[in-house]
Motif scaffolding. Structure first.
Motif, mmCIF file in Angstrom:
data_model
loop_
_atom_site.group_PDB
_atom_site.id
_atom_site.type_symbol
_atom_site.label_atom_id
_atom_site.label_comp_id
_atom_site.label_asym_id
_atom_site.label_seq_id
_atom_site.Cartn_x
_atom_site.Cartn_y
_atom_site.Cartn_z
ATOM 1 N N VAL A 28 0.839 -1.200 0.000
ATOM 2 C CA VAL A 28 0.000 0.000 0.000
ATOM 3 C C VAL A 28 0.875 1.253 0.000
ATOM 4 O O VAL A 28 0.604 2.227 -0.701
ATOM 5 N N VAL A 29 1.963 1.207 0.790
ATOM 6 C CA VAL A 29 2.862 2.359 0.887
ATOM 7 C C VAL A 29 3.774 2.462 -0.324
ATOM 8 O O VAL A 29 4.131 3.550 -0.776
ATOM 9 N N GLY A 30 4.159 1.296 -0.819
ATOM 10 C CA GLY A 30 5.092 1.288 -1.943
ATOM 11 C C GLY A 30 6.537 1.348 -1.507
ATOM 12 O O GLY A 30 7.420 1.719 -2.294
ATOM 13 N N LYS A 31 6.809 0.971 -0.256
ATOM 14 C CA LYS A 31 8.167 1.014 0.283
ATOM 15 C C LYS A 31 8.402 -0.166 1.218
ATOM 16 O O LYS A 31 7.485 -0.639 1.882
ATOM 17 N N ASP A 32 9.663 -0.633 1.258
ATOM 18 C CA ASP A 32 10.080 -1.591 2.271
ATOM 19 C C ASP A 32 10.451 -0.802 3.527
ATOM 20 O O ASP A 32 11.461 -0.095 3.533
ATOM 21 N N PHE A 33 9.663 -0.939 4.559
ATOM 22 C CA PHE A 33 9.988 -0.159 5.756
ATOM 23 C C PHE A 33 9.670 -0.894 7.056
ATOM 24 O O PHE A 33 9.969 -0.397 8.136
ATOM 25 N N LEU A 34 9.068 -2.082 6.979
ATOM 26 C CA LEU A 34 8.678 -2.803 8.191
ATOM 27 C C LEU A 34 9.707 -3.864 8.557
ATOM 28 O O LEU A 34 10.260 -4.535 7.668
#
Length: 609
Positions: free
Chosen positions: A54-60
């Motif tokens: 949904v965000v469009g980023k690897d961040f978790l």
């Protein structure tokens, strides 16, 4: 409409800054009234992948076991122009453009709250992401539901996580995003199970089906996606996340989204559903739904804010004003509180409040009754009269009238009046002390400062003791005055000692007969009664002058004099407010500021529309 989501984002950030994040609290909470989307799913259900898509980023953070151990409030903010960045609430004014560092900070901030253990915490991490590639949306990522505890976790971890998730999704303003993997039986889905318990009609639950591409060959998820297997009010949405191999190879999110769209468009079973499948559609649909929910909730939020503001203002008023830091301010605060106490005390004495009428009862009832109970008869018994008269004559019998005998008889009677007089002084003293207790309790500001309350009580009691002593001295002096100087006119009006029909030449010793002695006793009784009548009026006047009036005028004068000589530290000790009260006042003040700001924000949006 986008400004409505921005409004809720601002309010949620403010709530988090104040620690208002929906936990049980005696304070009003704005958080619970704000619509939010909670992401729920079991471990390995693909929950993190859905959020990243949904965000469009690897961040978790990723890994085995329970990775998400604190709620993550994720606010997506669409911006114009190039550039993407993230900000944490706990790291104000620090922008993260490297999302690998965002992942690390989430893990580090989790460890700061829980230690390097596998424990969980209910305090959220607040993350805002600004990007031209997102829609305005607020999501709450919750720890994944699990069935067993892993090494380093308490046995209660399963129930702890479930209770945390439940505390978020059972609120009527929470939209539930239930993540279930398509390659597992839907009946065993942790997300569906818990969402069904809190939302049995499926009115605020969105079902998301992950891992559709991993289903066994020859099977599909059409029955689920079309709502035949488990019906919800809103259509199910299927997503195809990146595989672990894609993640390891850092496959671009844009490419992953294109591949996801191609998957649904190319598979015959899903072709007719392709227009409402995929993470992009999920984000847009959730954003649109959140906007409509917020719009419908605004009147309720405004009502809550109005009510909570009034409650907070009332509670702050009850707790009193915060303490001044300087000596002058502290002294002023103490003096003002003492004046409030003094004013209430005067109201009790003047009849504005109850209690002062008891003093009149002492003068009108207790003291007169005590005087009547004095047994003057014992002093004026025949034997006692004869004894005192004879002793007063000495070796020479009196020639005309036994003056000294009269004086001694009168004095012996009047001295007994001192008992009721002292009792009247003590009775009024007890009433004045009782009124101090009442005034202390009714002075709301004194409840705020226990030490000052004790000091004021002590000072008032000491002042009353001094007034009592002075009053007792003056009251007994009135009795002594009556003993020391008799009213001459009273005796001049008495008949002569020679009885009617008697002879002046009668023997002097015949004067000691019973008739003569009874006449003396009667005369003394009449005089004593006259003095009692006088003292019945003068003693109350003395008591009022020495005790009641002074208590009204100068009860705390000595205390005020001592205050002027005290240093700042000593004044601070008098204002040693309960730390819990100070903390509560500070929290209430912050909370009140939050609600006022919230009202201003809502009004601004309303006017903008």
């Amino acid at each position: 409409m986008e400004n409505l989501i921005s409004l809720v984002n601002k309010l949620q950030r403010a709530c988090t800054a104040l620690g208002d994040h929906g936990e049980e609290s005696a304070l009003p909470t704005l958080w619970d009234s704000l619509p939010a989307i909670a992401v729920v799913g079991g471990q390995s259900s693909g929950k993190s992948s859905v959020l990243e898509s949904v965000v469009g980023k690897d961040f978790l953070p990723r890994g085995s076991g329970i990775v998400t151990r604190r709620p993550l409030v994720l606010q997506l903010n669409r911006i114009d122009g190039p550039g993407e960045y993230a900000e944490f609430m706990h790291l104000k004014k620090k922008r993260f453009t490297d999302f690998a560092l965002v992942r690390k900070e989430i893990a580090d901030e989790t460890d700061r709250a829980t230690g390097r253990t596998k424990q969980i915490s209910t305090v959220p991490i607040y993350l805002s992401i600004y990007s031209p590639n997102v829609v305005n949306l607020t999501l709450i990522d919750l720890p994944g539901l699990t069935k067993v505890a892993v090494e380093g976790q308490p046995d209660s971890i399963v129930h702890d996580i479930e209770n945390m998730v439940r505390s978020f999704i059972e609120k009527p303003n929470c939209i539930i995003l239930a993540i279930s993997p398509a390659n597992q039986d839907l009946a065993t889905s942790d997300a569906i199970k818990i969402s069904r318990e809190v939302d049995p009609k499926g009115e605020r639950t969105f079902g998301v089906l992950t891992k559709i591409d991993l289903m066994d060959k020859g099977t599909d998820a059409v029955d689920i996606l079309e709502g035949r297997s488990y019906r919800l009010q809103y259509p199910w949405i299927g997503v195809v996340n990146r595989s672990q191999q894609d993640i390891n190879k850092n496959v671009d999110m844009i490419a992953a989204r294109i591949r996801e769209r191609e998957y649904f468009a190319s598979i015959p079973e899903y072709k007719q559903l392709a227009h409402r499948m995929g993470s992009e559609h999920l984000a847009k649909m959730l954003s649109k739904h959140l906007e409509s929910v917020i719009k419908s909730r605004i009147p309720g939020i405004q009502s809550l804010i109005t009510k909570a503001t009034a409650e907070l203002e009332t509670e702050l008023c009850r707790l009193g004003k915060p303490i001044a830091a300087d000596a002058g301010g502290k002294l002023y605060t103490i003096m003002e509180i003492c004046r409030m106490f003094d004013s209430i005390y005067k109201e009790h004495l003047d009849g504005v409040r109850s209690g002062g009428e008891k003093i009149y009862y002492v003068f009108d009832n207790q003291f007169p009754v005590a005087l009547k109970r004095l047994q003057f008869e014992k002093h004026l018994a025949m034997e006692n009269v004869k004894k005192l008269i004879t002793q007063a004559d000495g070796y020479q019998p009196h020639l005309i009238a036994p003056e000294q005998g009269y004086r001694r008889l009168i004095e012996s009677c009047l001295v007994s009046i001192k008992g009721p007089a002292e009792a009247a002084v003590d009775a009024v003293h007890a009433i004045l002390k009782e009124l101090v207790h009442r005034a202390i309790k009714e002075t709301h500001e004194l409840k705020q400062f226990p030490t000052l309350r004790v000091e004021v009580s002590s000072a008032a009691f000491k002042a009353l003791d001094r007034m009592r002593d002075e009053s007792k001295k003056n009251t007994l002096m009135l009795v002594d005055m009556e003993c020391s100087y008799l009213t001459v006119d009273f005796f001049r009006k008495l008949p002569q000692d020679v009885e009617k029909g008697g002879s002046p030449a009668q023997s002097i010793f015949d004067r000691y007969n019973d008739s003569y002695l009874r006449r003396i006793g009667t005369n003394v009784q009449a005089y004593v009664n006259m003095v009692c009548s006088t003292l019945r009026n003068s003693i109350p006047k003395s008591i009022v002058y020495c005790q009641v009036r002074k208590a009204k005028r100068s009860l705390l004068d000595h205390f005020f004099t001592e205050l002027g000589a005290r240093e700042t530290k000593q004044l601070s000790k008098l204002l040693d407010e309960d730390p819990d009260v100070m903390e509560r006042r500070a929290k209430l003040a912050q909370r009140l500021e939050l609600y006022r700001s919230a009202q201003a924000e809502i009004d601004a949006v309303a006017w903008a529309k």
